[in-house]
Design an enzyme around this catalytic site. Structure first.
Site, PDB file in Angstrom:
ATOM      1  N   GLY A 172       9.327 -31.093   5.964  1.00  0.00           N
ATOM      2  CA  GLY A 172       9.897 -31.212   7.296  1.00  0.00           C
ATOM      3  C   GLY A 172      11.229 -30.483   7.343  1.00  0.00           C
ATOM      4  O   GLY A 172      11.488 -29.600   6.518  1.00  0.00           O
ATOM      5  N   HIS A 207      18.988 -39.263   1.898  1.00  0.00           N
ATOM      6  CA  HIS A 207      19.326 -40.325   2.850  1.00  0.00           C
ATOM      7  C   HIS A 207      19.184 -41.643   2.089  1.00  0.00           C
ATOM      8  O   HIS A 207      18.220 -41.831   1.340  1.00  0.00           O
ATOM      9  CB  HIS A 207      18.354 -40.269   4.024  1.00  0.00           C
ATOM     10  N   GLU A 232      30.754 -25.439  28.931  1.00  0.00           N
ATOM     11  CA  GLU A 232      32.151 -25.248  28.525  1.00  0.00           C
ATOM     12  C   GLU A 232      32.452 -26.023  27.245  1.00  0.00           C
ATOM     13  O   GLU A 232      33.202 -25.553  26.379  1.00  0.00           O
ATOM     14  CB  GLU A 232      33.106 -25.688  29.631  1.00  0.00           C
ATOM     15  N   ARG A 276       0.911 -32.821   2.124  1.00  0.00           N
ATOM     16  CA  ARG A 276      -0.500 -33.124   2.350  1.00  0.00           C
ATOM     17  C   ARG A 276      -1.285 -31.811   2.453  1.00  0.00           C
ATOM     18  O   ARG A 276      -0.929 -30.940   3.246  1.00  0.00           O
ATOM     19  CB  ARG A 276      -0.684 -33.943   3.625  1.00  0.00           C
ATOM     20  N   LYS A 277      -2.329 -31.702   1.670  1.00  0.00           N
ATOM     21  CA  LYS A 277      -3.075 -30.449   1.607  1.00  0.00           C
ATOM     22  C   LYS A 277      -3.731 -30.119   2.941  1.00  0.00           C
ATOM     23  O   LYS A 277      -4.337 -30.985   3.584  1.00  0.00           O
ATOM     24  CB  LYS A 277      -4.138 -30.521   0.512  1.00  0.00           C
ATOM     25  N   HIS A 315      12.044 -28.323   4.082  1.00  0.00           N
ATOM     26  CA  HIS A 315      11.943 -26.883   4.303  1.00  0.00           C
ATOM     27  C   HIS A 315      13.239 -26.171   3.922  1.00  0.00           C
ATOM     28  O   HIS A 315      13.250 -25.230   3.130  1.00  0.00           O
ATOM     29  CB  HIS A 315      11.596 -26.652   5.786  1.00  0.00           C
ATOM     30  N   ASP A 359      11.604 -41.057   6.788  1.00  0.00           N
ATOM     31  CA  ASP A 359      11.843 -42.425   6.317  1.00  0.00           C
ATOM     32  C   ASP A 359      10.584 -43.280   6.407  1.00  0.00           C
ATOM     33  O   ASP A 359      10.268 -44.052   5.499  1.00  0.00           O
ATOM     34  CB  ASP A 359      12.973 -43.058   7.125  1.00  0.00           C
TER      35      ASP A 359
END
Length: 401
Positions: free
Chosen positions: A90, A175, A299, A112-113, A94, A151
């Site tokens: 993810g 984490h 801004e 996962r394949k 990555h 998580d």
């Protein structure tokens, strides 16, 4: 350090200073104005090579480890006998995996394949059977298991991952969520392995982008369990390996508490709530969508927030009109007083596990992805962000001939 930096600034020829990137110059000015290091410091204006150990952060000394403390040769030596198995591809998986690979470290990826992440990994150069494997095979091959699943997925797949955590291996997180809230996640780590953390202060996309820009993200590191006696050293080294520019020490508990509060508060949830409230008030009072968006978001992100990032809030205030200064100084306290009770409630919901249980519940539902896409679509299709799309299209960099 402040006097040294001033001397260097005075001594540096104008041509050499012009060659230093704007943000690098801002960082040097920041050191001159704010930093009071308590240990030896090296500074070289031209290359911006420096080693800062203990700094005074607003009156509190903290030790900081920089990329220069862990040059690539040192990283290669530390992990010479390891296989770094990044589990999950993810946002963090990555970014971290690609940076480790570009740093020449022995990294493999486990997903996962034939799933969406598998296909993305193949598109980005990971080779099935060579450095891309199923989660089970990557965990078996790895000596450092870098658990970068979401998580909810960490909790769901913990029995699988745990079965490969044999004595002498290292378990790594970015984490503290799963370990700190183990009663809810069921992630009970074995007692005979090192458990460490390196937590980038940003998304995996930012981790990768800053690495490619040669900058590096700021990160924290922590040790939950030190069996080898080298856990802290390896946590810092991995932090640099994944693309950190510098790291500061924390604990798993403090990391997850501050992270959850930040995401729900000033970094994401709170700031969007304020954007939305101001935009709605302006629109209700007859202001056009373009004006309301410019005065609320554009801004802020394109002009004012970069000034805060470069040199602090006072620097931003000092570079605005006296009318803007007076208004900001008069109104920040009412906003502070209105927001602080909300932050207090937020922190308590993090500390008592309420946020964890809500997150695990919602993110583990079978229709999670569909529900998430629906919520994000509602934001995307709100008038404010549709106006923002038009405003962004008018930026000069988006109108190149």
């Amino acid at each position: 350090m402040a006097s040294l930096a001033r001397q260097l600034l005075r001594a540096a020829p104008r041509a050499s200073m012009a060659a230093v990137p704007r943000l690098a110059r801002a960082n040097l000015v920041t050191l001159t104005r704010r930093a009071a290091p308590l240990a030896a410091t090296r500074a070289t204006i031209g290359s911006q090579v420096r080693t800062l150990k203990t700094l005074d952060f607003g009156g509190t000394p903290e030790t900081v480890y920089e990329r220069s403390d862990y040059p690539n040769e040192k990283l290669q030596k530390i992990f010479a006998n390891d296989t770094l198995a990044v589990i999950g591809y993810g946002p963090q998986g990555h970014g971290q995996a690609l940076n480790l690979r570009d740093n020449g470290l022995p990294v493999i990826v486990g997903v996962r394949k034939d799933g969406r992440s598998w296909k993305k990994a193949v598109d980005e150069g990971w080779v099935p059977g060579k450095n891309l494997f199923s989660i089970e095979e990557a965990c078996e091959r790895g000596t450092v298991i870098m658990n970068l699943l979401s998580d909810a997925a960490q909790s769901e797949l913990w029995p699988t991952v745990k079965s490969y955590l044999t004595k002498g291996k290292t378990l790594y997180f970015s984490h503290g969520f799963s370990v700190v809230y183990h009663e809810d996640t069921k992630v009970q780590v074995p007692k005979d392995i090192d458990v460490i953390l390196a937590a980038p202060k940003g998304s995996g996309f930012t981790v990768r982008r800053l690495f490619l820009e040669g900058r590096g993200i700021n990160s924290s590191y922590a040790v939950w369990q030190d069996v080898s006696g080298q856990a802290a050293e390896r946590a810092r080294a991995l932090g640099v390996g994944i693309g950190s520019g510098y790291l500061y020490e924390t604990t798993f508990k403090k990391e997850v508490y501050s992270d959850l509060v930040g995401e729900r508060g000033a970094l994401m949830g709170g700031i969007y709530g304020m954007f939305l409230a101001q935009y709605e008030v302006l629109r209700a009072r007859g202001h056009s969508p373009s004006e309301a968006f410019n005065e609320t978001v554009e801004e802020a992100t394109q002009s004012l927030y970069p000034l805060i990032g470069e040199n602090g809030m006072d620097w931003m205030y000092a570079n605005c009109s006296t009318t803007a200064q007076r208004g900001a100084l008069d109104w920040y306290r009412p906003f502070h007083d209105a927001c602080k009770p909300v932050f207090e409630r937020l922190y308590e919901s993090v500390a008592d596990g309420s946020e964890t249980r809500r997150s695990l519940d919602k993110n583990s539902r079978p229709d999670y992805r569909e529900s998430l896409e629906k919520e994000l679509k509602e934001i995307k299709e709100h008038e404010m962000w549709r106006a923002g799309e038009a405003v962004r299209s008018l930026r000069p960099e988006n109108n190149k001939a």
